[in-house]
Design a protein around this motif. Structure first.
Motif, PDB file in Angstrom:
ATOM      1  N   MET A   1       1.001  -0.764  -0.286  1.00 18.29           N
ATOM      2  CA  MET A   1      -0.118   0.331   0.111  1.00 18.29           C
ATOM      3  C   MET A   1       1.194   0.967  -0.190  1.00 18.29           C
ATOM      4  SD  MET A   1      -3.221   1.204   2.589  1.00 18.29           S
ATOM      5  CE  MET A   1      -4.201   1.703   2.291  1.00 18.29           C
ATOM      6  N   LYS A   2       0.658   2.086  -0.735  1.00 18.05           N
ATOM      7  CA  LYS A   2       1.444   3.564  -1.134  1.00 18.05           C
ATOM      8  C   LYS A   2       0.810   4.864  -0.559  1.00 18.05           C
ATOM      9  CE  LYS A   2       2.744   4.976  -5.264  1.00 18.05           C
ATOM     10  NZ  LYS A   2       2.938   4.874  -6.506  1.00 18.05           N
ATOM     11  N   ILE A   3       1.029   4.406   0.854  1.00 14.27           N
ATOM     12  CA  ILE A   3       0.241   5.823   1.557  1.00 14.27           C
ATOM     13  C   ILE A   3       1.404   7.158   1.653  1.00 14.27           C
ATOM     14  CG2 ILE A   3      -0.531   6.002   3.925  1.00 14.27           C
ATOM     15  CD1 ILE A   3      -0.464   3.554   4.350  1.00 14.27           C
ATOM     16  N   LEU A   4       0.404   8.907   1.253  1.00 12.55           N
ATOM     17  CA  LEU A   4       0.777   9.648   1.108  1.00 12.55           C
ATOM     18  C   LEU A   4       0.337  10.450   2.053  1.00 12.55           C
ATOM     19  CD1 LEU A   4       1.225  12.137  -1.602  1.00 12.55           C
ATOM     20  CD2 LEU A   4       0.377  13.293  -0.044  1.00 12.55           C
ATOM     21  N   VAL A   5       1.701  10.688   3.749  1.00  9.35           N
ATOM     22  CA  VAL A   5       1.507  11.375   4.876  1.00  9.35           C
ATOM     23  C   VAL A   5       1.530  13.055   4.685  1.00  9.35           C
ATOM     24  CG1 VAL A   5       1.953  11.526   7.151  1.00  9.35           C
ATOM     25  CG2 VAL A   5       1.903   9.545   5.563  1.00  9.35           C
ATOM     26  N   THR A   6       0.834  13.788   4.685  1.00  6.20           N
ATOM     27  CA  THR A   6       1.144  15.471   5.075  1.00  6.20           C
ATOM     28  C   THR A   6       1.627  16.056   6.355  1.00  6.20           C
ATOM     29  OG1 THR A   6      -1.324  16.248   5.757  1.00  6.20           O
ATOM     30  CG2 THR A   6      -0.766  16.452   3.530  1.00  6.20           C
ATOM     31  N   GLY A   7       2.504  16.851   6.389  1.00  2.26           N
ATOM     32  CA  GLY A   7       2.602  17.205   7.996  1.00  2.26           C
ATOM     33  C   GLY A   7       4.032  16.660   8.372  1.00  2.26           C
ATOM     34  N   VAL A   8       5.045  16.178   7.500  1.00  4.36           N
ATOM     35  CA  VAL A   8       5.419  14.991   7.467  1.00  4.36           C
ATOM     36  C   VAL A   8       6.890  15.610   8.970  1.00  4.36           C
ATOM     37  CG1 VAL A   8       7.466  15.271   6.178  1.00  4.36           C
ATOM     38  CG2 VAL A   8       7.585  13.036   7.103  1.00  4.36           C
ATOM     39  N   THR A   9       6.656  17.036   8.968  1.00  7.25           N
ATOM     40  CA  THR A   9       7.902  17.733   9.850  1.00  7.25           C
ATOM     41  C   THR A   9       6.927  18.214  10.822  1.00  7.25           C
ATOM     42  OG1 THR A   9       6.586  19.534   9.128  1.00  7.25           O
ATOM     43  CG2 THR A   9       9.350  19.400   7.737  1.00  7.25           C
ATOM     44  N   GLY A  10       5.941  17.668  11.716  1.00 11.91           N
ATOM     45  CA  GLY A  10       5.126  17.516  12.870  1.00 11.91           C
ATOM     46  C   GLY A  10       4.852  16.175  13.624  1.00 11.91           C
ATOM     47  N   GLN A  11       4.586  16.431  14.392  1.00 15.51           N
ATOM     48  CA  GLN A  11       4.552  15.190  15.774  1.00 15.51           C
ATOM     49  C   GLN A  11       4.165  14.046  14.558  1.00 15.51           C
ATOM     50  OE1 GLN A  11       4.547  16.606  20.127  1.00 15.51           O
ATOM     51  NE2 GLN A  11       3.454  17.830  19.204  1.00 15.51           N
ATOM     52  N   LEU A  12       2.703  14.582  14.413  1.00 16.32           N
ATOM     53  CA  LEU A  12       1.638  13.380  14.050  1.00 16.32           C
ATOM     54  C   LEU A  12       2.542  12.387  13.040  1.00 16.32           C
ATOM     55  CD1 LEU A  12      -0.490  11.224  14.683  1.00 16.32           C
ATOM     56  CD2 LEU A  12      -1.776  12.880  14.033  1.00 16.32           C
ATOM     57  N   GLY A  13       2.665  13.123  11.495  1.00 13.55           N
ATOM     58  CA  GLY A  13       3.269  12.657  10.851  1.00 13.55           C
ATOM     59  C   GLY A  13       4.146  12.440  10.909  1.00 13.55           C
ATOM     60  N   TYR A  14       5.342  12.618  11.305  1.00 11.64           N
ATOM     61  CA  TYR A  14       6.545  11.800  11.356  1.00 11.64           C
ATOM     62  C   TYR A  14       6.161  10.822  11.527  1.00 11.64           C
ATOM     63  CZ  TYR A  14      11.139  10.835  13.107  1.00 11.64           C
ATOM     64  OH  TYR A  14      12.725  10.821  13.076  1.00 11.64           O
ATOM     65  N   ASP A  15       5.752  10.205  12.742  1.00  6.93           N
ATOM     66  CA  ASP A  15       5.648   9.359  13.682  1.00  6.93           C
ATOM     67  C   ASP A  15       4.529   7.969  12.459  1.00  6.93           C
ATOM     68  OD1 ASP A  15       7.170   9.663  15.967  1.00  6.93           O
ATOM     69  OD2 ASP A  15       5.202   9.619  16.928  1.00  6.93           O
ATOM     70  N   VAL A  16       3.172   8.502  12.133  1.00  8.70           N
ATOM     71  CA  VAL A  16       2.910   8.408  11.261  1.00  8.70           C
ATOM     72  C   VAL A  16       3.935   7.254  10.507  1.00  8.70           C
ATOM     73  CG1 VAL A  16       1.079   7.744   9.127  1.00  8.70           C
ATOM     74  CG2 VAL A  16       0.647   8.732  11.515  1.00  8.70           C
ATOM     75  N   VAL A  17       4.512   7.900   9.835  1.00  4.89           N
ATOM     76  CA  VAL A  17       5.594   7.472   8.133  1.00  4.89           C
ATOM     77  C   VAL A  17       6.932   6.817   8.913  1.00  4.89           C
ATOM     78  CG1 VAL A  17       7.559   8.432   6.938  1.00  4.89           C
ATOM     79  CG2 VAL A  17       5.392   9.577   7.422  1.00  4.89           C
ATOM     80  N   CYS A  18       6.874   7.027  10.053  1.00  4.33           N
ATOM     81  CA  CYS A  18       7.877   6.293  10.865  1.00  4.33           C
ATOM     82  C   CYS A  18       7.543   4.940  11.238  1.00  4.33           C
ATOM     83  CB  CYS A  18       8.022   6.651  11.994  1.00  4.33           C
ATOM     84  SG  CYS A  18       9.724   8.079  11.554  1.00  4.33           S
TER      85      CYS A  18
END
Length: 284
Positions: A1-18
């Motif tokens: 699955m390919k997931i695009l996450v906005t706000g990667v420099t923030g707290q939640l976006g960063y953890d979702v990507v990780c």
């Protein structure tokens, strides 16, 4: 699955990507330097090019006090940016998850707000997030809207880090004691969001760590776990005036998670303990 996450420099976006990378999912994390969400044509072009299977929209204008005097930019990011993303998500048939907030409610009473309660935001930030919720629901037939509160993560500033910093030079602090909510670790939250996006159980959800406390009680627990000798004086909201009105009651029911076969997150105390350990050992 390919997931695009906005706000990667923030707290939640960063953890979702990780967390997504840990699961061997294909993750595309973008910040404001990668894509200006207020530029309609750029958003369409960018999303079409990457063609994700799902979009988790964590990015937002979150400067609550500043928003009271910066209506145009707050509206542009929170409402228009969400509209453009939802529009192109529909075009490419990608699942869409919008991260919302406890600020869509007026904070009255003491009972936890349920997912079907009608929002009634008191500040401009909350108003734009509610408008964005309505935009998502009007544009898409299937969507996830997840309301969260009081988040803390390793990547970025938050209440926990502020309290620890103040503890270095202060042995007594005044902290608001009549605003009640649920502190939420973005590490825990990211696991649930990724589990959720891989299902078809759409709808509005509330997701926070379990349990409620005031900001003053939260501060006391931070200092207790961090072994800092700081006296916390619980004060009334009125004694700590801010430009934007804060909801006094940010309690939210998570019954919809249970009803739809998801799980509730660990207690905020347990989560805080793990977070402080991770912070101390710089585990990212």
């Amino acid at each position: 699955m390919k997931i695009l996450v906005t706000g990667v420099t923030g707290q939640l976006g960063y953890d979702v990507v990780c967390e997504g990378l840990n699961r061997s999912l294909t993750m595309i994390g973008i910040g404001s330097k990668d894509l200006d969400l207020t530029n309609e044509q750029l958003v369409y072009q960018y999303i079409r090019e990457y063609n994700p299977d799902a979009i988790i929209h964590c990015a937002a204008y979150t400067a609550v006090d500043k928003a009271e005097d910066d209506h145009e930019n707050c509206l542009d990011v929170n409402v228009n940016g969400t509209k453009y993303l939802a529009t192109v998500a529909k075009e490419i048939n990608a699942k869409f998850m919008f991260i919302s907030t406890d600020y869509v409610f007026d904070g009255k009473g003491e009972a936890p707000f349920v997912e079907t309660d009608t929002p009634n935001p008191v500040g401009y930030y909350g108003k734009t997030k509610y408008e964005a919720e309505k935009v998502v629901q009007s544009l898409l037939s299937e969507w996830f809207i997840v309301r969260i509160s009081w988040i803390f993560g390793l990547n970025g500033g938050n209440f926990v880090k502020t309290m620890l910093r103040l503890a270095e030079t202060r042995n007594e602090l005044n902290v608001v004691g009549d605003q009640v909510g649920s502190p939420t670790n973005t590490f825990d939250l990211s696991h649930l969001l990724l589990d959720m996006i891989q299902t078809d159980r759409y709808g509005i959800y509330h997701s926070t760590n379990e349990g409620f406390c005031s900001w003053a009680e939260f501060a006391e627990e931070i200092f207790r776990l961090a072994e800092k000798s700081v006296k916390v004086n619980a004060i009334a909201t009125e004694e700590y005036p801010t430009r934007a009105v804060r909801p006094k009651n940010s309690r939210m029911s998570k019954q919809k998670l249970i009803d739809n076969g998801f799980y509730t997150l660990p207690s905020w105390q347990d989560s805080l303990k793990r977070y402080l350990y991770a912070l101390q050992h710089e585990v990212k």
